[in-house]
Scaffold this motif. Structure first.
Motif, mmCIF file in Angstrom:
data_model
loop_
_atom_site.group_PDB
_atom_site.id
_atom_site.type_symbol
_atom_site.label_atom_id
_atom_site.label_comp_id
_atom_site.label_asym_id
_atom_site.label_seq_id
_atom_site.Cartn_x
_atom_site.Cartn_y
_atom_site.Cartn_z
ATOM 1 N N GLU A 111 0.842 -1.203 0.000
ATOM 2 C CA GLU A 111 0.000 0.000 0.000
ATOM 3 C C GLU A 111 0.878 1.254 0.000
ATOM 4 O OE1 GLU A 111 -3.103 -0.040 -0.432
ATOM 5 O OE2 GLU A 111 -3.689 -2.092 0.046
ATOM 6 N N VAL A 112 1.522 1.494 -1.130
ATOM 7 C CA VAL A 112 2.475 2.600 -1.224
ATOM 8 C C VAL A 112 1.799 3.945 -0.980
ATOM 9 C CG1 VAL A 112 4.035 3.829 -2.785
ATOM 10 C CG2 VAL A 112 3.986 1.318 -2.777
ATOM 11 N N GLU A 113 0.645 4.159 -1.567
ATOM 12 C CA GLU A 113 -0.036 5.447 -1.420
ATOM 13 C C GLU A 113 -0.382 5.732 0.036
ATOM 14 O OE1 GLU A 113 -4.011 7.827 -3.070
ATOM 15 O OE2 GLU A 113 -3.435 5.888 -3.934
ATOM 16 N N ILE A 114 -0.868 4.721 0.739
ATOM 17 C CA ILE A 114 -1.202 4.917 2.150
ATOM 18 C C ILE A 114 0.041 5.302 2.947
ATOM 19 C CG2 ILE A 114 -1.980 3.752 4.257
ATOM 20 C CD1 ILE A 114 -3.885 2.128 2.572
ATOM 21 N N VAL A 115 1.152 4.676 2.644
ATOM 22 C CA VAL A 115 2.392 4.992 3.356
ATOM 23 C C VAL A 115 2.788 6.440 3.110
ATOM 24 C CG1 VAL A 115 4.821 4.427 3.649
ATOM 25 C CG2 VAL A 115 3.166 2.600 3.263
ATOM 26 N N LEU A 116 2.636 6.906 1.881
ATOM 27 C CA LEU A 116 2.979 8.298 1.582
ATOM 28 C C LEU A 116 2.059 9.265 2.324
ATOM 29 C CD1 LEU A 116 3.768 8.074 -2.256
ATOM 30 C CD2 LEU A 116 5.377 8.137 -0.335
ATOM 31 N N TRP A 117 0.797 8.907 2.494
ATOM 32 C CA TRP A 117 -0.101 9.740 3.305
ATOM 33 C C TRP A 117 0.342 9.735 4.774
ATOM 34 C CZ3 TRP A 117 -3.074 13.373 1.603
ATOM 35 C CH2 TRP A 117 -3.709 13.276 0.370
ATOM 36 N N LEU A 118 0.792 8.591 5.230
ATOM 37 C CA LEU A 118 1.287 8.508 6.609
ATOM 38 C C LEU A 118 2.535 9.364 6.786
ATOM 39 C CD1 LEU A 118 0.772 4.680 7.251
ATOM 40 C CD2 LEU A 118 -0.530 6.557 8.277
ATOM 41 N N PHE A 119 3.377 9.443 5.748
ATOM 42 C CA PHE A 119 4.532 10.341 5.801
ATOM 43 C C PHE A 119 4.063 11.771 6.035
ATOM 44 C CE2 PHE A 119 7.646 7.752 2.920
ATOM 45 C CZ PHE A 119 7.788 6.820 3.926
ATOM 46 N N LEU A 120 3.018 12.170 5.322
ATOM 47 C CA LEU A 120 2.496 13.530 5.474
ATOM 48 C C LEU A 120 1.977 13.756 6.891
ATOM 49 C CD1 LEU A 120 1.731 16.274 4.292
ATOM 50 C CD2 LEU A 120 -0.416 15.247 3.485
ATOM 51 N N ALA A 121 1.250 12.793 7.412
ATOM 52 C CA ALA A 121 0.733 12.924 8.778
ATOM 53 C C ALA A 121 1.868 13.068 9.780
ATOM 54 C CB ALA A 121 -0.132 11.717 9.127
ATOM 55 N N ALA A 122 2.929 12.282 9.591
ATOM 56 C CA ALA A 122 4.076 12.361 10.495
ATOM 57 C C ALA A 122 4.745 13.721 10.421
ATOM 58 C CB ALA A 122 5.074 11.254 10.171
#
Length: 271
Positions: free
Chosen positions: A39-50
Protein backbone atom coordinates in the motif's frame (compact mmCIF):
# COMPACT_ATOMS: atom_id res chain seq x y z
CA UNK A 1 9.77 35.10 32.94
CA UNK A 2 7.24 34.00 35.53
CA UNK A 3 7.52 30.58 37.09
CA UNK A 4 5.55 27.93 35.18
CA UNK A 5 2.26 26.76 36.59
CA UNK A 6 2.31 23.04 37.31
CA UNK A 7 -1.17 22.14 38.49
CA UNK A 8 -2.94 18.96 37.34
CA UNK A 9 -4.37 20.56 34.21
CA UNK A 10 -1.01 22.00 33.20
CA UNK A 11 0.64 18.62 33.68
CA UNK A 12 -2.13 16.96 31.68
CA UNK A 13 -1.68 19.47 28.86
CA UNK A 14 2.08 18.96 28.86
CA UNK A 15 1.81 15.17 28.82
CA UNK A 16 -0.79 15.42 26.07
CA UNK A 17 1.82 17.14 23.92
CA UNK A 18 4.20 14.24 24.54
CA UNK A 19 1.41 11.79 23.69
CA UNK A 20 0.82 13.73 20.46
CA UNK A 21 4.49 13.36 19.56
CA UNK A 22 4.41 9.66 20.49
CA UNK A 23 1.63 9.07 17.93
CA UNK A 24 4.47 9.05 15.43
CA UNK A 25 5.53 5.57 16.52
CA UNK A 26 2.03 4.31 15.72
CA UNK A 27 2.29 5.93 12.30
CA UNK A 28 5.70 4.31 11.85
CA UNK A 29 4.28 0.89 12.66
CA UNK A 30 1.56 1.43 10.08
CA UNK A 31 4.14 2.63 7.55
CA UNK A 32 6.12 -0.57 7.84
CA UNK A 33 3.04 -2.79 7.82
CA UNK A 34 1.51 -1.04 4.82
CA UNK A 35 4.82 -1.06 2.97
CA UNK A 36 4.94 -4.85 3.07
CA UNK A 37 1.24 -4.96 2.18
CA UNK A 38 2.06 -3.05 -1.00
CA UNK A 39 0.00 0.00 0.00
CA UNK A 40 2.48 2.60 -1.22
CA UNK A 41 -0.04 5.45 -1.42
CA UNK A 42 -1.20 4.92 2.15
CA UNK A 43 2.39 4.99 3.36
CA UNK A 44 2.98 8.30 1.58
CA UNK A 45 -0.10 9.74 3.31
CA UNK A 46 1.29 8.51 6.61
CA UNK A 47 4.53 10.34 5.80
CA UNK A 48 2.50 13.53 5.47
CA UNK A 49 0.73 12.92 8.78
CA UNK A 50 4.08 12.36 10.50
CA UNK A 51 5.45 15.61 9.07
CA UNK A 52 2.42 17.55 10.29
CA UNK A 53 2.87 16.17 13.81
CA UNK A 54 6.61 16.85 13.75
CA UNK A 55 6.03 20.36 12.48
CA UNK A 56 3.47 21.27 15.13
CA UNK A 57 4.44 19.48 18.35
CA UNK A 58 7.27 21.88 19.04
CA UNK A 59 4.92 24.88 18.95
CA UNK A 60 2.67 23.07 21.40
CA UNK A 61 5.65 22.12 23.58
CA UNK A 62 6.69 25.76 23.90
CA UNK A 63 3.11 26.94 24.35
CA UNK A 64 2.55 24.61 27.30
CA UNK A 65 6.17 24.85 28.55
CA UNK A 66 6.43 21.10 28.80
CA UNK A 67 10.13 21.05 29.72
CA UNK A 68 9.36 23.10 32.82
CA UNK A 69 6.04 21.53 33.78
CA UNK A 70 7.25 17.90 33.44
CA UNK A 71 11.05 18.18 33.64
CA UNK A 72 11.46 14.48 34.36
CA UNK A 73 10.31 13.46 30.87
CA UNK A 74 12.76 13.84 27.98
CA UNK A 75 10.59 15.02 25.11
CA UNK A 76 13.62 15.69 22.90
CA UNK A 77 14.68 12.05 23.16
CA UNK A 78 11.14 10.92 22.37
CA UNK A 79 11.09 13.16 19.31
CA UNK A 80 14.43 11.84 18.08
CA UNK A 81 13.18 8.26 18.37
CA UNK A 82 10.00 9.10 16.46
CA UNK A 83 11.85 11.11 13.81
CA UNK A 84 14.37 8.38 13.17
CA UNK A 85 11.79 5.69 12.51
CA UNK A 86 9.42 7.93 10.50
CA UNK A 87 12.00 10.01 8.60
CA UNK A 88 14.68 7.36 8.04
CA UNK A 89 13.75 3.76 8.88
CA UNK A 90 10.22 3.61 7.41
CA UNK A 91 11.19 5.31 4.10
CA UNK A 92 13.95 2.76 3.54
CA UNK A 93 11.50 -0.07 4.26
CA UNK A 94 9.09 1.43 1.72
CA UNK A 95 11.69 1.85 -1.03
CA UNK A 96 13.08 -1.64 -0.50
CA UNK A 97 9.72 -3.43 -0.28
CA UNK A 98 8.28 -1.53 -3.26
CA UNK A 99 11.12 -2.56 -5.54
CA UNK A 100 12.93 0.76 -5.87
CA UNK A 101 16.19 -0.72 -4.58
CA UNK A 102 18.33 -3.49 -6.10
CA UNK A 103 17.16 -7.06 -5.67
CA UNK A 104 18.47 -9.36 -2.98
CA UNK A 105 21.09 -8.52 -0.42
CA UNK A 106 22.35 -5.51 -2.38
CA UNK A 107 19.04 -3.75 -1.78
CA UNK A 108 19.50 -4.29 1.94
CA UNK A 109 22.98 -2.80 1.75
CA UNK A 110 21.74 0.29 -0.10
CA UNK A 111 18.92 0.74 2.43
CA UNK A 112 21.34 0.32 5.34
CA UNK A 113 23.72 3.06 4.22
CA UNK A 114 21.28 5.97 4.83
CA UNK A 115 20.16 4.37 8.09
CA UNK A 116 23.71 4.18 9.41
CA UNK A 117 24.41 7.75 8.31
CA UNK A 118 21.26 8.89 10.08
CA UNK A 119 22.39 7.14 13.27
CA UNK A 120 25.43 9.39 13.16
CA UNK A 121 23.41 12.48 12.25
CA UNK A 122 20.87 12.02 15.04
CA UNK A 123 23.55 11.37 17.68
CA UNK A 124 26.08 14.09 16.91
CA UNK A 125 26.17 16.77 19.58
CA UNK A 126 26.12 19.62 17.05
CA UNK A 127 23.32 18.23 14.87
CA UNK A 128 21.35 21.40 15.61
CA UNK A 129 23.22 24.64 16.06
CA UNK A 130 22.24 27.33 18.50
CA UNK A 131 21.42 29.66 15.60
CA UNK A 132 18.78 27.18 14.39
CA UNK A 133 20.35 25.14 11.63
CA UNK A 134 20.87 21.43 11.00
CA UNK A 135 24.46 20.48 10.22
CA UNK A 136 24.58 18.11 7.26
CA UNK A 137 21.63 16.70 5.34
CA UNK A 138 18.93 16.45 8.05
CA UNK A 139 17.66 12.93 7.28
CA UNK A 140 14.71 13.98 5.13
CA UNK A 141 14.58 10.49 3.65
CA UNK A 142 10.78 10.52 3.65
CA UNK A 143 10.79 13.49 1.30
CA UNK A 144 13.39 11.84 -0.93
CA UNK A 145 11.28 8.67 -1.02
CA UNK A 146 8.17 10.70 -1.89
CA UNK A 147 9.77 12.27 -4.97
CA UNK A 148 11.45 9.04 -6.09
CA UNK A 149 8.12 7.22 -5.95
CA UNK A 150 5.84 9.83 -7.53
CA UNK A 151 8.36 10.32 -10.34
CA UNK A 152 8.70 6.56 -10.82
CA UNK A 153 12.48 6.60 -10.43
CA UNK A 154 14.48 3.62 -11.62
CA UNK A 155 16.54 1.47 -9.30
CA UNK A 156 19.72 3.14 -10.52
CA UNK A 157 18.37 6.66 -9.96
CA UNK A 158 17.03 5.73 -6.52
CA UNK A 159 20.31 4.14 -5.46
CA UNK A 160 22.36 7.08 -6.73
CA UNK A 161 20.09 9.59 -5.00
CA UNK A 162 20.31 7.81 -1.66
CA UNK A 163 24.10 7.53 -1.85
CA UNK A 164 24.52 11.20 -2.77
CA UNK A 165 22.27 12.32 0.09
CA UNK A 166 24.19 10.01 2.43
CA UNK A 167 27.42 11.82 1.52
CA UNK A 168 25.68 15.14 2.21
CA UNK A 169 24.99 14.01 5.77
CA UNK A 170 28.73 14.44 6.40
CA UNK A 171 29.19 17.68 4.43
CA UNK A 172 29.05 20.61 6.91
CA UNK A 173 26.37 22.64 5.14
CA UNK A 174 23.97 24.29 7.57
CA UNK A 175 20.41 23.47 6.55
CA UNK A 176 17.65 25.87 7.52
CA UNK A 177 15.40 24.94 10.42
CA UNK A 178 12.13 26.06 8.74
CA UNK A 179 10.03 26.82 11.81
CA UNK A 180 12.83 28.55 13.75
CA UNK A 181 14.97 30.23 11.12
CA UNK A 182 15.88 33.82 11.91
CA UNK A 183 16.10 34.66 8.20
CA UNK A 184 12.96 35.02 6.06
CA UNK A 185 10.83 33.20 8.62
CA UNK A 186 7.48 34.25 7.16
CA UNK A 187 8.49 33.44 3.60
CA UNK A 188 9.98 30.09 4.58
CA UNK A 189 7.00 29.02 6.67
CA UNK A 190 4.53 30.19 4.01
CA UNK A 191 6.36 28.17 1.37
CA UNK A 192 6.61 25.19 3.72
CA UNK A 193 2.85 25.24 4.29
CA UNK A 194 2.21 25.55 0.56
CA UNK A 195 4.57 22.64 -0.07
CA UNK A 196 2.61 20.44 2.34
CA UNK A 197 -0.53 21.34 0.41
CA UNK A 198 1.15 20.48 -2.89
CA UNK A 199 2.31 17.18 -1.40
CA UNK A 200 -1.32 16.33 -0.65
CA UNK A 201 -2.50 17.40 -4.12
CA UNK A 202 0.20 15.35 -5.81
CA UNK A 203 -0.64 12.34 -3.70
CA UNK A 204 -4.35 12.74 -4.46
CA UNK A 205 -3.43 12.31 -8.14
CA UNK A 206 -1.10 9.36 -7.55
CA UNK A 207 -0.08 7.23 -9.44
CA UNK A 208 -0.35 9.75 -12.30
CA UNK A 209 0.31 13.15 -10.70
CA UNK A 210 0.54 16.33 -12.72
CA UNK A 211 4.18 16.93 -13.56
CA UNK A 212 3.74 20.68 -13.22
CA UNK A 213 2.53 20.20 -9.65
CA UNK A 214 5.56 18.04 -8.93
CA UNK A 215 7.82 20.68 -10.50
CA UNK A 216 6.11 23.43 -8.51
CA UNK A 217 6.65 21.54 -5.28
CA UNK A 218 10.25 20.96 -6.31
CA UNK A 219 10.66 24.72 -6.43
CA UNK A 220 10.36 24.76 -2.65
CA UNK A 221 13.07 22.13 -2.34
CA UNK A 222 15.34 24.28 -4.51
CA UNK A 223 14.49 27.36 -2.42
CA UNK A 224 15.30 25.48 0.78
CA UNK A 225 18.60 24.18 -0.58
CA UNK A 226 19.60 27.55 -2.05
CA UNK A 227 18.77 29.44 1.17
CA UNK A 228 20.69 26.93 3.26
CA UNK A 229 23.74 27.11 1.01
CA UNK A 230 23.67 30.91 0.83
CA UNK A 231 23.48 31.30 4.59
CA UNK A 232 26.24 28.72 5.08
CA UNK A 233 28.56 30.58 2.68
CA UNK A 234 27.68 33.95 4.23
CA UNK A 235 28.49 32.66 7.68
CA UNK A 236 31.81 31.24 6.52
CA UNK A 237 32.74 34.56 4.95
CA UNK A 238 31.85 36.32 8.19
CA UNK A 239 33.86 33.86 10.24
CA UNK A 240 36.86 34.32 7.95
CA UNK A 241 36.61 38.11 7.84
CA UNK A 242 37.22 40.90 10.37
CA UNK A 243 35.73 40.35 13.81
CA UNK A 244 32.41 42.04 14.27
CA UNK A 245 28.74 41.41 14.87
CA UNK A 246 26.98 39.22 12.38
CA UNK A 247 24.48 40.91 10.14
CA UNK A 248 20.97 40.81 11.57
CA UNK A 249 19.67 40.64 8.03
CA UNK A 250 21.34 37.28 7.63
CA UNK A 251 19.70 35.98 10.78
CA UNK A 252 22.70 34.88 12.83
CA UNK A 253 23.13 35.21 16.56
CA UNK A 254 25.25 33.74 19.32
CA UNK A 255 22.14 32.27 20.92
CA UNK A 256 18.53 31.64 20.00
CA UNK A 257 17.11 34.81 21.49
CA UNK A 258 16.21 33.13 24.75
CA UNK A 259 19.77 32.84 26.02
CA UNK A 260 19.88 29.15 25.03
CA UNK A 261 23.36 28.28 23.78
CA UNK A 262 22.96 24.50 23.88
CA UNK A 263 24.02 22.38 20.94
CA UNK A 264 21.94 19.25 21.00
CA UNK A 265 20.22 17.09 18.37
CA UNK A 266 16.82 18.04 19.75
CA UNK A 267 13.87 18.35 17.45
CA UNK A 268 10.46 18.29 19.14
CA UNK A 269 11.30 20.70 21.92
CA UNK A 270 12.90 23.10 19.47
CA UNK A 271 10.54 23.05 16.48
Amino acid sequence: MSAPQSGPWHRLAAMSVHAYTALGVVLALLMVHMSYAGEVEIVLWLFLAAMVIDGSDGFLARRFRVKEVVPGFDGALLDNIVDYITYAFAPMVLLWSAGYLPDGWLGGVVASVPLLASCFQFCRSDAKTDDHFFVGFPSYWNIAAFYLIVLGASTAVTTTTLLVLTVLVFVPVKYVYPSRTETAWWLTMTLTTLWLGLYALILAQYPSPSLWLVALSGGYVLYYAALSLRLTLNRRRQDGGPAGPASAAEGYSAADGNGDSRRTPQRAEEL
